[in-house]
Each structure stands twice: as C-alpha cells, then as structure tokens.
Design an enzyme around this catalytic site. Structure first.
Site, PDB file in Angstrom:
ATOM      1  CB  ILE A  72      -0.917   0.054   1.237  1.00 23.87           C
ATOM      2  CG1 ILE A  72      -1.765  -1.207   1.366  1.00 23.87           C
ATOM      3  CG2 ILE A  72      -1.799   1.298   1.189  1.00 23.87           C
ATOM      4  CD1 ILE A  72      -2.579  -1.261   2.667  1.00 23.87           C
ATOM      5  CB  ALA A  73       2.591   3.241  -1.989  1.00 26.40           C
ATOM      6  CD  GLU A 106       6.814 -11.144   6.866  1.00 25.63           C
ATOM      7  OE1 GLU A 106       7.747 -10.465   6.386  1.00 25.63           O
ATOM      8  OE2 GLU A 106       6.779 -12.378   6.829  1.00 25.63           O
ATOM      9  CG  ASN A 111       5.495   2.067   9.487  1.00 25.29           C
ATOM     10  OD1 ASN A 111       4.762   2.914   9.988  1.00 25.29           O
ATOM     11  ND2 ASN A 111       5.539   1.840   8.187  1.00 25.29           N
ATOM     12  CE1 TYR A 118      -1.631  -2.537   7.194  1.00 27.65           C
ATOM     13  CE2 TYR A 118       0.463  -2.821   8.312  1.00 27.65           C
ATOM     14  CZ  TYR A 118      -0.252  -2.526   7.170  1.00 27.65           C
ATOM     15  OH  TYR A 118       0.414  -2.209   6.017  1.00 27.65           O
TER      16      TYR A 118
END
Length: 239
Positions: A72-73, A106, A111, A118
C-alpha cells in the site's frame, strides 16, 4: 477520491510513486509489471483529478483460504486523509469475496503508524522475524487478520463489496465518503508490506516476492515467548 482497478497502463505512474515511497528498496519495473498481471494478484489505484495518488495490492491464490496484503502506498501530499485505510479495506473486501479466511502481512517494527492502522482493523501480532529488514537491522512484525471476524464486526459487507465499489470501465466512480468512515490513524506515511528490505515512508509494509506464483511460502517466526512457529504465506512479505 476514486478507486479503480489497476492496469498495465498505470505502471509508469505506479513506479514513480513506488520509488518516491520506498527509495531504498523499491520494486523493479519488471517485478511490478508481474504483480499487475499475475493471476493471483489484485491491484487498485487511487486517483484524483487524473493524478494517481496511491495504489495497493493483494495476493490471493485461487482456492486458497489465506491471502497476503502485498503493498500500500500513498503520495506524500495525500497522506493523513484516510486513504490508506480506504485502500486496505478495499483489499480486505476483495479477499472476503474470494472466500479467504485469514489475511497475513509483515510490517516493520519501527513503523508504529502502519501497525496502529492494522491493529485498528483487527490484525493481531503473531510473531516477529528478528533483524529481517536489512541493512537497517529492523525486526518484521508478522500480523494476521481473521477475515470472517472482521466482516462480522460491522465492516463493509464482504459479499458484494469490491465489484460494486471499485470502478471498472463500465462502472461509476467511487467517492471517499462511500469508502471511508473513519480518519487514518495518526500521521500516515506510505506503507509497504514488503519483505525485501527497508521500507520507508508510508508505503505499506507488506511486499511479497513478486512473480512467485508457485503457492504458499513458509517462514519461521518467533512468538512473544521466544518460541519458533511456522507461518504460511501465499508468496511475500509486508514491511
């Protein structure tokens, strides 16, 4: 905000964002092309005013009961507005449509923004891979989501979501209000679900080995007690 299915024609714009989001471990153009065309992959892009502001990918092998968030960016200027959550939920909805039961990823241990997102969606830490991300010597946090529990907790209906919400050539556009009911957690940066190196920025942290369509991969992870367990993936890793 408009979500639509990614196409090979998006490769140039995706790679520009890929390199900006993950300067030290960006996928090659060849790897990304394989991801976009793989029969096991499902990629979407986020557009606004004709500009590509984000992308995300899922790997779900046919008839498998588990899937992986690949990446995801979000473009730096578009972060912190709930776009990462919108993309993540779209991937989870597609996985549910495919009768997936568990979703893995992962994420880099350094981060916390990605981890918080999540966790807020129901992912749980199931182990760690010590010093997984090199050359930074950063651990990988392995996470898993019970997708049936996620769907049963009042999230978008898994029975019809993706095909109704993701724009195809014959479909209408998707507004951010329709896809997002909560703001992004914290000061979002790009995430990457990536197993290749040091994911930086706000690209998701769950990239899996691109082009490996040969079925489940297994890796040893250490749980909170220090014991080792075997975890299965369809073919990749999340940073």
């Amino acid at each position: 905000m408009t979500l639509r299915a990614a196409t090979p024609g998006d490769l140039g714009a995706i790679m520009a964002l890929e390199r900006a989001s993950f300067p030290t471990d960006a996928w090659s153009e060849a790897m990304m092309r394989e991801e976009l065309t793989s029969p096991h992959g499902w990629y979407i892009v986020d557009e606004e005013a004709g500009r590509l502001l984000g992308y995300a990918g899922l790997r779900a092998v046919k008839r498998a009961t588990d899937a992986d968030i690949q990446t995801i960016a979000i473009a730096e200027a578009a972060r912190g507005r709930g776009r990462g959550r919108t993309l993540l939920r779209a991937l989870l909805e597609e996985a549910a449509k495919r009768d997936v039961r568990e979703v893995f990823l992962e994420v880099r241990a350094d981060n916390p923004v990605a981890q918080a997102l999540y966790v807020s969606e129901g992912f749980l830490e199931i182990g760690r891979k010590p010093r997984y991300y090199q050359p930074d010597d950063v651990d990988a946090v392995v996470m898993k989501l019970d997708l049936r529990g996620w769907a049963g907790a009042g999230h978008p209906d898994p029975g019809t979501p993706a095909e109704n919400r993701i724009r195809k050539p014959e479909n209408r556009t998707l507004s951010g209000a329709e896809m997002t009911d909560a703001p992004e957690t914290g000061e979002s940066s790009g995430f990457r679900i990536d197993g290749s190196g040091s994911g930086s920025g706000w690209g998701s942290d769950a990239k899996y080995g691109a082009g490996s369509d040969s079925g489940p991969k297994y890796g040893s992870v250490s749980d909170a007690s220090g014991s080792t367990a075997e975890a299965a993936w369809q073919g990749g890793v999340c940073t």
